[in-house]
Motif scaffolding. Structure first.
Motif, PDB file in Angstrom:
ATOM      1  N   ALA A 186      -2.540  -3.366  -3.397  1.00 34.95           N
ATOM      2  CA  ALA A 186      -2.459  -2.393  -2.303  1.00 34.95           C
ATOM      3  C   ALA A 186      -3.760  -2.324  -1.515  1.00 34.95           C
ATOM      4  N   ASN A 187      -4.887  -2.441  -2.197  1.00 31.90           N
ATOM      5  CA  ASN A 187      -6.187  -2.345  -1.538  1.00 31.90           C
ATOM      6  C   ASN A 187      -6.520  -3.578  -0.696  1.00 31.90           C
ATOM      7  N   TYR A 246       0.810  -1.212   0.000  1.00 32.51           N
ATOM      8  CA  TYR A 246       0.000   0.000   0.000  1.00 32.51           C
ATOM      9  C   TYR A 246       0.852   1.276   0.000  1.00 32.51           C
ATOM     10  N   ASP A 263      -3.920  -4.895   1.249  1.00 32.04           N
ATOM     11  CA  ASP A 263      -2.745  -4.958   2.120  1.00 32.04           C
ATOM     12  C   ASP A 263      -3.196  -4.953   3.585  1.00 32.04           C
TER      13      ASP A 263
END
Length: 441
Positions: free
Chosen positions: A354-355, A84, A357
């Motif tokens: 990342a979303n 992220y 993480d």
């Protein structure tokens, strides 16, 4: 591309450039690797992509190899960034350029090369100057004024869905027509041309190297279409018609104020048109199928429409729009998570990874429609934050409110695992067959 860029005004049009001369390292190397790379490199998209749940490799990379070299479908080598904080850095740090994607020799994420002149291929300060030309057309006040019309449109499309029989296809009857009609209304593009430009757009976002020539030809067709449309609108304006849409405003900025050249005018129109429907159409279909796969959440939204905005944010976080990410080119040597990236290297910010993480989101693989805070990156971050983010939110909110209220007992006509996925830079479901059930409201 994403909504993250691809979706909306400032859209990630097909990522895929040719960058600066003398690329090295992960930047410009070319060649054919096997699926997990006959040359030892992973391929991007990763094996196990194009389904509801992300490839298991995302989690493993985030944990042990957060910055790793991969080979894209175009044969280029780039760095894939999955954590992220690192993804936020790539998206916002000016040492990672989008303008360099169009330079000769730059790595590309897809099979088409990004074109010069549009917002996704500009860096500040030029990007900042040109983006201001579009702010009025995407202001919160203006877009909120469209909300009642978008709500009415969603209700009319729900009528079409109810009349479609069993099973009805949410994608072709609802989730694709809604954003196409909205963006055509905002731009002043004839809705009757939708089948042509939607087909060209689908080709441009393809991921098959064997279809690269066809994809680039479709890109050319889209540019020619926009050029002809702009010429026709310009002639009408010169004959006294008052400006009444966003393309008219851009023509004025080009002709009267010299703020855009012709190349930029066409690129902007194309970016707004395609980014304005591809992302939302695919997201909306995926969100409907995801909620129907967890029937309790669908009924929960039907019973309490006030939960819809939070549900939209959580679905944006949970479901990735792209199996790749947003491409940037490093302008100088820089270190991320202990890995040295050299100037000229391509770097892919994996927003979907990342979303999910766990360092940023507790229990990241669980759908929690009341999650707060929810600082997802689905619309990007930094200077290239999606210009049409608020429009997309309005469309998604009004669509889900309408569908859950009108069809509280809707269900998938086939198991979710049997739904087919579009293998494209902007990914989504091919079809979403549903049984609408008794109608209410």
């Amino acid at each position: 591309m994403s909504m993250a860029d691809a979706a909306s005004g400032e859209s990630n049009g097909p990522d895929g450039p040719d960058g600066p001369d003398g690329l090295h390292g992960a930047g410009g190397s070319h060649g054919a690797g096997g699926p997990d790379g006959s040359d030892g490199l992973l391929t991007c998209p990763l094996p196990g992509s194009f389904r509801f749940e992300p490839s298991p490799l995302w989690a493993r990379l985030r944990e042990s190899s957060p910055v790793v070299r991969v080979r894209t479908v175009s044969g280029h080598v780039a760095w894939l960034v999955t954590r992220y904080e690192d993804v936020r850095t790539v998206l916002s740090d000016r040492r990672f350029s989008r303008a360099l994607m169009t330079a000769p020799g730059a790595p590309q994420a897809g099979v088409t090369k990004p074109r010069r002149g549009s917002l996704p291929t500009m860096d500040p300060p030029e990007h900042t100057r040109v983006r201001k030309l579009l702010t009025a057309g995407f202001s919160h006040r203006y877009l909120e004024g469209l909300r009642p019309w978008i709500r009415d449109l969603a209700e009319r499309l729900a009528d079409d869905l109810a009349a479609a029989g069993t099973p009805a296809d949410v994608r072709t009857t609802f989730s694709q027509p809604l954003p196409i009609q909205v963006i055509c209304q905002i731009l002043g593009v004839p809705y009757e041309d939708r089948e042509r430009f939607a087909a060209w757009s689908a080709s441009v976002y393809g991921l098959s190297p064997a279809e690269a020539d066809a994809a680039n030809e479709s890109y050319d067709r889209l540019e020619s279409y926009l050029g002809r449309l702009l010429a026709a609108k310009r002639a009408e304006l010169r004959n006294g018609r008052a400006p009444d849409d966003l393309l008219d405003q851009l023509i004025g900025a080009s002709d009267e104020h010299r703020q855009l050249d012709e190349e930029q005018l066409v690129a902007f129109g194309l970016n707004l048109l395609i980014g304005g429907f591809e992302t939302t159409a695919n997201q909306l279909g995926t969100f409907v199928a995801s909620l129907l796969g967890s029937q309790g959440e669908w009924r929960r939204l039907a019973a309490d429409p006030d939960l819809v905005p939070g549900a939209v944010e959580e679905l944006l976080r949970l479901h990735r729009l792209s199996e790749t990410g947003q491409l940037r080119i490093a302008t100088e040597d820089i270190e991320l998570s202990g890995t040295r990236i050299r100037g000229g290297d391509g770097v892919i910010a994996a927003i979907g990874a990342a979303n999910r993480d766990p360092g940023a989101f507790p229990d990241p693989d669980r759908l929690d429609i009341t999650r707060s805070p929810n600082p997802h990156l689905a619309f990007g971050h930094g200077a290239h934050f999606c210009l049409g983010a608020h429009l997309a939110r309005i469309e998604l909110q009004e669509a889900l409110r309408t569908l859950t209220r009108t069809f509280p007992a809707m269900r998938l006509a086939v198991p979710a695992a049997e739904l087919g996925w579009r293998r494209a830079l902007i990914s989504g479901l091919e079809h979403i067959p549903v049984v609408c059930g008794p109608r209410e409201g």
